[in-house]
Design an enzyme around this catalytic site. Structure first.
Site, mmCIF file in Angstrom:
data_model
loop_
_atom_site.group_PDB
_atom_site.id
_atom_site.type_symbol
_atom_site.label_atom_id
_atom_site.label_comp_id
_atom_site.label_asym_id
_atom_site.label_seq_id
_atom_site.Cartn_x
_atom_site.Cartn_y
_atom_site.Cartn_z
ATOM 1 N N ILE A 167 0.714 -1.246 -0.034
ATOM 2 C CA ILE A 167 -0.068 -0.059 -0.029
ATOM 3 C C ILE A 167 0.737 1.374 0.006
ATOM 4 C CG2 ILE A 167 -1.847 1.006 1.177
ATOM 5 C CD1 ILE A 167 -2.461 -1.887 0.407
ATOM 6 N N ALA A 195 2.428 1.268 3.930
ATOM 7 C CA ALA A 195 3.424 2.186 3.766
ATOM 8 C C ALA A 195 4.215 2.468 5.101
ATOM 9 C CB ALA A 195 3.443 3.346 2.877
ATOM 10 N N GLU A 269 -0.232 -0.164 -10.067
ATOM 11 C CA GLU A 269 -0.554 1.059 -10.590
ATOM 12 C C GLU A 269 0.417 1.959 -9.978
ATOM 13 O OE1 GLU A 269 -1.658 4.332 -9.859
ATOM 14 O OE2 GLU A 269 -2.981 3.927 -8.407
ATOM 15 N N CYS A 303 -1.033 10.141 -8.104
ATOM 16 C CA CYS A 303 -0.676 9.190 -9.196
ATOM 17 C C CYS A 303 -1.174 9.907 -10.513
ATOM 18 C CB CYS A 303 -0.840 7.878 -9.354
ATOM 19 S SG CYS A 303 -2.555 7.291 -8.919
ATOM 20 N N PHE A 402 4.915 14.900 -7.918
ATOM 21 C CA PHE A 402 4.135 14.455 -6.904
ATOM 22 C C PHE A 402 4.346 15.523 -5.614
ATOM 23 C CE2 PHE A 402 2.708 10.791 -4.501
ATOM 24 C CZ PHE A 402 1.949 10.175 -5.596
#
Length: 501
Positions: A167, A195, A269, A303, A402
């Site tokens: 994750i 994470a 993904e 993303c 990001f």
């Protein structure tokens, strides 16, 4: 994924206590085999929130063993009616709804996410997604096939087995639900690694898994670092599938490890550098607002961020002016503070990377319209930044930032902008703004992206498949297609004495 208002927000809890910091295996809490722990921080204050048990290969092995045992033929999970699996998922959704305030607060405090977005968007999305997956549990079905000869042939859509799920930190709870919802609906068992930056909501959900009544071993959660716990999942010989959301760089490592081990199934993904094309005939107010939220939502840590805005030449200057005006309206601050409209980046590594890319934009000749640096004395805050006069060869036009950084480019012709939009390794999503339906359909068909939004951006729901072209990943999550990723198709042919039509 637009920012939400605060009119429906409950008052924040004043006595939040972090209850769950251990490894969750077989519906029980465990210390790490190594005895190690790792710190978890608040990115707005840089303060340590707690210490969490650090899982590694030994802990992953324990979790996989539990998941495999739960998946054995004849186990309570394997013999459970599909409708009952659905009922358990509905129950989990109800429990998350009950704890919505606590989970939203934790998501904001640990992940730097605006409390309003966490409560109104993320938690609402999690609950809806689980209920969507619950409804599918008894609708995953095979077919009968009229083959030649005296045979009866049918297909079964069977669960794959033990699924490793890794994750990301940007949407910790949403991505947890995207992973476990379809997997459990199809009858798999899972080993989840949240994470390391944001493990807290996943561990709280682990307690709800047990409360909902899932059998032991069906869901196991091992917090830890990517190079240790994540690598152990990717290369494990007794994990049948791995699903990962995160960077393209790490996605490559996971796919390589899957291939070198047992050729486990892989769903990825990954990153994006999504184009957003604004034609001169578009509703300009609508285009500016959606393009803005497309890149600034959650401090740009998405993303699908609309990080390459292509604007037709005749409206370029006005689009830039309005975009800058909109970006200047942000109020930076602790995401739990009423009135704050932009929170921090997740950690110093991301913060430094974003500032480095902003500096590259300045040096390579882009025009800095606003922002362009850090904000405040504490926390990982970056000013909302807009660049104009961006050209395709600049780092800010090619690399995934990001962060809260908008790049606005100019184009003259449709053929030109389609080529430029597709000139990237990525292919996750794209946006098109026009009032000409012919152009909308033509451009949407030509763009190499898993999702194309027309006159909107960032509309992601449980009913729609989501995933990327090219190096933005493979496979799909959510929608009916997402369930196909968690089943194996088996053909069964039975010899019969006589076949009749």
């Amino acid at each position: 994924m637009s920012s939400s208002g605060t009119s429906d927000l409950p008052v924040l809890p004043t006595d939040l206590k972090i209850q769950y910091t251990k490894i969750f295996i077989n519906n029980e809490w465990h210390d790490s085999v190594s005895g190690k722990k790792f710190p978890v921080f608040n990115p707005a204050t840089e303060e340590e929130l707690c210490q969490v048990e650090e899982g590694d290969k030994a802990d992953v092995d324990k979790a996989v063993k539990a998941a495999r045992q739960a998946f054995q033929i004849g186990s309570p999970w394997r013999t459970m009616d599909a409708s009952e699996r659905g009922r358990l998922l509905y129950k989990l959704a109800d429990l998350i709804e009950r704890d919505r305030l606590l989970l939203a607060t934790m998501e904001s405090m640990n992940g730097g996410k605006l409390y309003s977005n966490a409560y109104l968007n993320d938690l609402a999305g999690c609950i809806k997604t689980l209920r969507y997956c619950a409804g599918w549990a008894d609708k995953i079905q095979g077919r009968t096939i009229p083959i030649d000869g005296n045979f009866f042939t049918y297909t079964r859509h069977e669960p794959i087995g033990v699924c490793g799920q890794i994750i990301p930190w940007n949407f910790p709870l949403v991505m947890l639900i995207w992973k476990i919802g379809p997997a459990l609906s199809c009858g798999n068992t899972v080993v989840v690694k949240p994470a390391e930056q944001t493990p807290l909501t996943a561990l709280h959900v682990a307690s709800l898994i047990k409360e909902a009544g899932f059998p032991p071993g069906v869901v196991n959660i091992v917090p830890g670092y990517g190079p240790t716990a994540g690598a152990a999942i990717s290369s494990h010989m007794d994990i049948d599938k791995v699903a990962f959301t995160g960077s393209t760089e790490v996605g490559k490592l996971i796919k390589e490890a899957a291939g070198k081990s047992n050729l486990k199934r892989v769903t990825l993904e990954l990153g994006g550098k999504s184009p957003c094309i604004v034609l001169a005939d578009a509703d300009l107010d609508n285009a500016v607002e959606f393009a803005h939220h497309g890149v600034f939502y959650h401090q740009g840590q998405c993303c699908i961020a609309a990080s390459r805005i292509f604007v037709e030449e005749s409206i370029y200057d006005e689009f830039v002016r309005r975009s800058v005006e909109r970006a200047k309206k942000y109020i930076l601050g602790n995401p739990l503070t009423p009135g704050a409209t932009q929170g921090p980046q997740i950690d110093k590594e991301q913060y430094d990377k974003i500032l480095d890319l902003i500096e590259s934009g300045k040096k390579e000749g882009a025009k800095l319209e606003c922002g362009g640096g850090p904000w405040g004395n504490k926390g990982y805050f970056v000013q909302p930044t807009v660049f104009s006069n961006v050209t395709d060869e600049m780092r800010i036009a090619k690399e995934e930032i990001f962060g809260p950084v908008q790049q606005i480019m100019k184009f003259k012709s449709l053929d030109d902008v389609i080529k430029r939009a597709n000139n990237t390794f990525y292919g996750l999503s794209a946006g098109v703004f026009t009032n000409d339906i012919d152009k909308a359909v033509t451009i949407s068909s030509a763009l190499q992206a898993g999702t194309v939004w027309v006159n909107c951006y960032g509309v992601v729901t449980a009913q729609c498949p989501f995933g990327g072209f090219k190096m933005s990943g493979n496979g799909r999550e959510l929608g009916e297609y997402g369930f196909h990723e968690y089943t194996e198709v088996k053909t069964v042919t039975v010899k019969i004495s006589q076949k009749n039509s």
